[in-house]
Motif scaffolding. Structure first.
Motif, PDB file in Angstrom:
ATOM      1  N   ILE A 152       0.830  -1.207   0.000  1.00 49.17           N
ATOM      2  CA  ILE A 152       0.000   0.000   0.000  1.00 49.17           C
ATOM      3  C   ILE A 152       0.865   1.257   0.000  1.00 49.17           C
ATOM      4  O   ILE A 152       0.604   2.210  -0.753  1.00 49.17           O
ATOM      5  CB  ILE A 152      -0.950  -0.004   1.212  1.00 49.17           C
ATOM      6  CG1 ILE A 152      -1.890  -1.213   1.153  1.00 49.17           C
ATOM      7  CG2 ILE A 152      -1.763   1.278   1.255  1.00 49.17           C
ATOM      8  CD1 ILE A 152      -2.812  -1.343   2.345  1.00 49.17           C
ATOM      9  N   SER A 153       1.906   1.280   0.827  1.00 49.74           N
ATOM     10  CA  SER A 153       2.773   2.457   0.875  1.00 49.74           C
ATOM     11  C   SER A 153       3.504   2.662  -0.443  1.00 49.74           C
ATOM     12  O   SER A 153       3.751   3.800  -0.864  1.00 49.74           O
ATOM     13  CB  SER A 153       3.767   2.336   2.024  1.00 49.74           C
ATOM     14  OG  SER A 153       4.594   1.193   1.863  1.00 49.74           O
ATOM     15  N   SER A 154       3.848   1.560  -1.142  1.00 50.95           N
ATOM     16  CA  SER A 154       4.510   1.682  -2.437  1.00 50.95           C
ATOM     17  C   SER A 154       3.572   2.302  -3.464  1.00 50.95           C
ATOM     18  O   SER A 154       3.985   3.160  -4.264  1.00 50.95           O
ATOM     19  CB  SER A 154       4.989   0.320  -2.925  1.00 50.95           C
ATOM     20  OG  SER A 154       5.964  -0.223  -2.048  1.00 50.95           O
ATOM     21  N   ALA A 256      10.831   3.793 -13.769  1.00 55.37           N
ATOM     22  CA  ALA A 256      10.873   4.110 -12.337  1.00 55.37           C
ATOM     23  C   ALA A 256      10.768   2.857 -11.480  1.00 55.37           C
ATOM     24  O   ALA A 256      11.266   2.837 -10.342  1.00 55.37           O
ATOM     25  CB  ALA A 256       9.753   5.081 -11.988  1.00 55.37           C
ATOM     26  N   MET A 257      10.134   1.804 -11.988  1.00 55.31           N
ATOM     27  CA  MET A 257       9.942   0.593 -11.196  1.00 55.31           C
ATOM     28  C   MET A 257      11.258  -0.121 -10.909  1.00 55.31           C
ATOM     29  O   MET A 257      11.353  -0.875  -9.942  1.00 55.31           O
ATOM     30  CB  MET A 257       8.992  -0.355 -11.917  1.00 55.31           C
ATOM     31  CG  MET A 257       7.545   0.106 -11.900  1.00 55.31           C
ATOM     32  SD  MET A 257       6.902   0.352 -10.236  1.00 55.31           S
ATOM     33  CE  MET A 257       6.968  -1.310  -9.590  1.00 55.31           C
ATOM     34  N   VAL A 258      12.268   0.104 -11.733  1.00 55.25           N
ATOM     35  CA  VAL A 258      13.563  -0.536 -11.488  1.00 55.25           C
ATOM     36  C   VAL A 258      14.122  -0.099 -10.144  1.00 55.25           C
ATOM     37  O   VAL A 258      14.517  -0.916  -9.309  1.00 55.25           O
ATOM     38  CB  VAL A 258      14.540  -0.210 -12.629  1.00 55.25           C
ATOM     39  CG1 VAL A 258      15.928  -0.731 -12.294  1.00 55.25           C
ATOM     40  CG2 VAL A 258      14.046  -0.812 -13.940  1.00 55.25           C
ATOM     41  N   ALA A 259      14.145   1.221  -9.928  1.00 56.08           N
ATOM     42  CA  ALA A 259      14.646   1.736  -8.648  1.00 56.08           C
ATOM     43  C   ALA A 259      13.703   1.391  -7.501  1.00 56.08           C
ATOM     44  O   ALA A 259      14.143   1.150  -6.373  1.00 56.08           O
ATOM     45  CB  ALA A 259      14.839   3.247  -8.744  1.00 56.08           C
ATOM     46  N   THR A 260      12.413   1.341  -7.797  1.00 52.14           N
ATOM     47  CA  THR A 260      11.434   1.041  -6.750  1.00 52.14           C
ATOM     48  C   THR A 260      11.570  -0.383  -6.243  1.00 52.14           C
ATOM     49  O   THR A 260      11.549  -0.633  -5.032  1.00 52.14           O
ATOM     50  CB  THR A 260      10.010   1.277  -7.294  1.00 52.14           C
ATOM     51  OG1 THR A 260       9.897   2.635  -7.746  1.00 52.14           O
ATOM     52  CG2 THR A 260       8.985   1.015  -6.219  1.00 52.14           C
ATOM     53  N   LEU A 261      11.714  -1.322  -7.159  1.00 57.46           N
ATOM     54  CA  LEU A 261      11.812  -2.725  -6.769  1.00 57.46           C
ATOM     55  C   LEU A 261      13.047  -3.009  -5.925  1.00 57.46           C
ATOM     56  O   LEU A 261      13.032  -3.896  -5.064  1.00 57.46           O
ATOM     57  CB  LEU A 261      11.811  -3.619  -8.015  1.00 57.46           C
ATOM     58  CG  LEU A 261      10.476  -3.720  -8.764  1.00 57.46           C
ATOM     59  CD1 LEU A 261      10.646  -4.492 -10.065  1.00 57.46           C
ATOM     60  CD2 LEU A 261       9.410  -4.370  -7.901  1.00 57.46           C
TER      61      LEU A 261
END
Length: 341
Positions: A152-154, A256-261
């Motif tokens: 949820i926070s992500s 952006a998902m690369v850094a997020t994961l």
């Protein structure tokens, strides 16, 4: 399903980090065991055969009268009288640990907290509850809580960072100033105040911790959107009339998902630590919940029972270490500068 060359390269880099790769499988095995906690530690049999019929007490509540007893209330399978009734006309298959997280053992050899025995392999806490059962249920609760909070926070953090980075200008300025003010607040004290104000519960704690946990991803996603929004293919999509939300979802977000994961395993670790801290302070889950933080507090309050503190410390250290190693492997997998050795 065929993986793309980039996905195969990332998977190979993840496997190349042996410590993280093995930690991932060990964590999955531990989580799988804990997800089946009712079949491993329970005060109810897994399967009962009585008078030619089969019963599954793990899934269904049966009154004592179903086994020839006198009461319409739920059967207490640990009662010697009930065991004699069932075994006179059938049999029972018990889990390896015959205690649930809230089962009190009234036949302890010494006053609670009792030292480890063959029946309670990790001893009991100060209320006579089996420590091994509480660790199994507490591990599951902590991981599920951390996963839900991380997810949820992500979503919230990625959404806020995406709008800031893509639109920029006043949108970015206003949101960034609000986030800076919010993140500068003493989060631990605010969490303690909120926890003391509201009735403790799983979802209540989740909402309280969500107030601050989403901020950690905003800056990373914002920076990626700032960088990607000026790429030629993004500007070309805008010139062709593609809507901003579609561009953000299809063309900018994957970058952006690369850094997020790479950050998500560490966010999960922080979520579990926050829950443990509140439980340790007595401001977390309701009393009686299987909590590793509450077990730590019992270890502090019962120094004459070292198995309490040692068990809680080893459980938390193992869980957080495995997640940290997995996070390092994920970071290596998405690092373009990392070469496979």
């Amino acid at each position: 399903m065929t993986l793309s060359p980039l996905s195969r390269r990332r998977l190979a880099q993840f496997k190349a980090n042996k410590r993280g790769f093995y930690s991932f499988w060990i964590f999955l095995c531990l989580l799988g065991v804990c997800l089946l906690a009712e079949f491993i530690a329970n005060d109810k049999p897994i399967l009962v055969r009585y008078d030619g019929n089969f019963y599954t007490p793990v899934f269904t509540v049966y009154p004592e009268t179903a086994f020839g007893g006198d009461f319409e209330t739920e059967t207490d399978y640990r009662d010697p009288f009930v065991r004699e009734l069932i075994e006179s006309k059938g049999w029972m298959i018990w889990p390896p640990i015959r205690f649930s997280h809230d089962t009190i053992n009234y036949d302890l050899p010494t006053p609670a907290p009792s030292a480890p025995t063959a029946e309670n392999i990790l001893g009991t806490d100060d209320q006579g509850r089996d420590v091994a059962a509480r660790v199994i249920y507490g591990f599951r609760l902590s991981v599920i809580f951390g996963l839900i909070l991380t997810l949820i926070s992500s979503v919230i953090g990625i959404t806020a960072g995406a709008f800031q980075g893509y639109y920029g200008g006043k949108t970015d300025l206003i949101l960034q100033r609000m986030i800076e003010i919010w993140s500068s607040l003493p989060s631990l004290y605010i969490l303690i105040i909120f926890s003391a104000m509201f009735v403790p519960g799983f979802w209540t704690l989740l909402l309280i911790l969500l107030l601050f946990s989403w901020v950690s991803l905003v800056d990373v996603v914002r920076a990626e959107f700032f960088r990607t929004r000026n790429f030629d293919y993004v500007r070309a999509a805008g010139a062709l009339g593609v809507s901003n939300l579609t561009i953000m979802w299809r063309h900018v977000l994957p970058n952006a998902m690369v850094a997020t994961l790479t950050l998500m395993p560490f966010i999960l670790t922080g979520s579990i630590t926050a829950l443990t801290s509140l439980d340790f302070l007595g401001l977390g889950l309701p009393p009686g919940s299987p909590s590793l933080g509450e077990l730590l507090a019992q270890g502090k309050n019962n120094l004459q029972a070292p198995w309490l503190g040692i068990t809680a410390f080893v459980s938390l250290a193992l869980m957080l270490s495995l997640l940290t190693f997995v996070g390092e492997a994920v970071r290596d997998a998405f690092d373009p500068r990392k070469n496979i050795v």
